[in-house]
Design a protein around this motif. Structure first.
Motif, PDB file in Angstrom:
ATOM      1  N   CYS A  29     -26.620 -64.537  61.427  1.00 24.78           N
ATOM      2  CA  CYS A  29     -27.661 -63.588  61.842  1.00 24.78           C
ATOM      3  C   CYS A  29     -27.499 -63.192  63.311  1.00 24.78           C
ATOM      4  O   CYS A  29     -27.675 -62.019  63.673  1.00 24.78           O
ATOM      5  N   LEU A  33     -26.830 -59.365  64.624  1.00 25.82           N
ATOM      6  CA  LEU A  33     -27.692 -58.686  65.587  1.00 25.82           C
ATOM      7  C   LEU A  33     -26.886 -58.154  66.769  1.00 25.82           C
ATOM      8  O   LEU A  33     -27.089 -57.016  67.224  1.00 25.82           O
ATOM      9  N   TYR A  54     -33.950 -56.440  57.865  1.00 21.01           N
ATOM     10  CA  TYR A  54     -34.871 -57.455  58.377  1.00 21.01           C
ATOM     11  C   TYR A  54     -35.224 -58.485  57.300  1.00 21.01           C
ATOM     12  O   TYR A  54     -35.313 -59.681  57.575  1.00 21.01           O
ATOM     13  N   GLY A  58     -34.307 -62.404  57.538  1.00 19.68           N
ATOM     14  CA  GLY A  58     -35.397 -63.361  57.388  1.00 19.68           C
ATOM     15  C   GLY A  58     -35.109 -64.382  56.302  1.00 19.68           C
ATOM     16  O   GLY A  58     -35.357 -65.583  56.485  1.00 19.68           O
TER      17      GLY A  58
END
Length: 255
Positions: A29, A33, A54, A58
């Motif tokens: 993750c 990003l 998202y 998550g």
């Protein structure tokens, strides 16, 4: 003080492999990003559309967190495998970003191998105090996925100019050594696909993979400047190989 037995050493390596694999989601993750932030500067799109991205991250962080704390590890390992599989499929069919064919092979084969690693973890392998029997079908499926990844490595060594040059620049012996490495990866792939001598094949791969990670994947200048692989995408691919190494350590040491 008595020296640790081989069983204790194997257990330590197995725990280390599980530690790496359960934390894979955090690194994946983070690099995603950073990659999408890198693309934002040049107005390039992420692999997955923003609203779904998202939810995807998550789910990845949630599964990694529960696996790291050992809470229902088998279930959340299975969830992590499903999450990564859906994410990889969505990025493939979305076609928001154009990748070269050789880079697609590197990206998707590694993702498939990490999914296989999560399936191995979901089978119960890597547990220190196993209360339930391992699910052989999940472990066998995970091994097949790792075998497919190795087949893709053989394919890349034969047909990808970029991959061939990465090895030829660091491996002495030229084309002969490259052929021997292809033969090695092919033999290991057959072992994983057939289910024969998997522990021995995993032990060999556990020695080879760190060398590949250090000398081949770690050559950031070559991949970023010469092959035009995005910097954070290459770090993301390195994280995939580290995750695969964790799965291989579990298979190599868990009796």
């Amino acid at each position: 003080m008595a020296a640790p037995s081989s069983r204790q050493v194997f257990r330590l390596f197995c725990q280390f492999g599980a530690f790496i694999l359960t934390r894979f989601g955090f690194w994946n993750c983070f690099t995603m990003l950073m990659l999408f932030a890198e693309r934002a500067d040049v107005k390039r799109k992420p692999d997955i559309q923003i609203p779904y991205l998202y939810f995807d991250m998550g789910a990845s962080v949630l599964c990694a967190s529960f696996m790291s704390f050992g809470v229902k590890r088998r279930w959340f390992a299975l969830g992590a495998a499903m999450q990564l599989g859906i994410s990889t499929y969505a990025s493939y069919i979305g076609e928001q970003v154009h990748y070269s064919d050789w880079l697609k092979v590197r990206m998707y084969s590694r993702a498939l191998a990490v999914i296989g690693g999560f399936l191995v973890l979901a089978s119960g392998a890597g547990e220190v105090y196993r209360q339930k029997h391992r699910t052989k079908s999940l472990q066998s499926t995970g091994q097949v996925f790792i075998g497919v990844y190795l087949i893709c490595m053989v394919y890349s060594l034969q047909h990808s100019k970029e991959d061939r040059m990465a090895y030829l620049n660091h491996v002495p012996g030229g084309e002969i050594t490259l052929m021997l490495m292809g033969l090695l990866f092919g033999t290991l792939a057959l072992s994983f696909l057939s289910g024969c001598y998997v522990r021995l094949a995993s032990q060999v791969l556990a020695v080879v993979l760190p060398l590949v990670l250090l000398f081949i994947d770690g050559n950031l200048g070559y991949w970023h400047k010469t092959c035009h692989v995005e910097f954070w995408n290459q770090l993301k691919l390195m994280g995939h190989n580290v995750g695969i190494f964790g799965a291989v350590l579990i298979l190599a040491t868990d009796a």
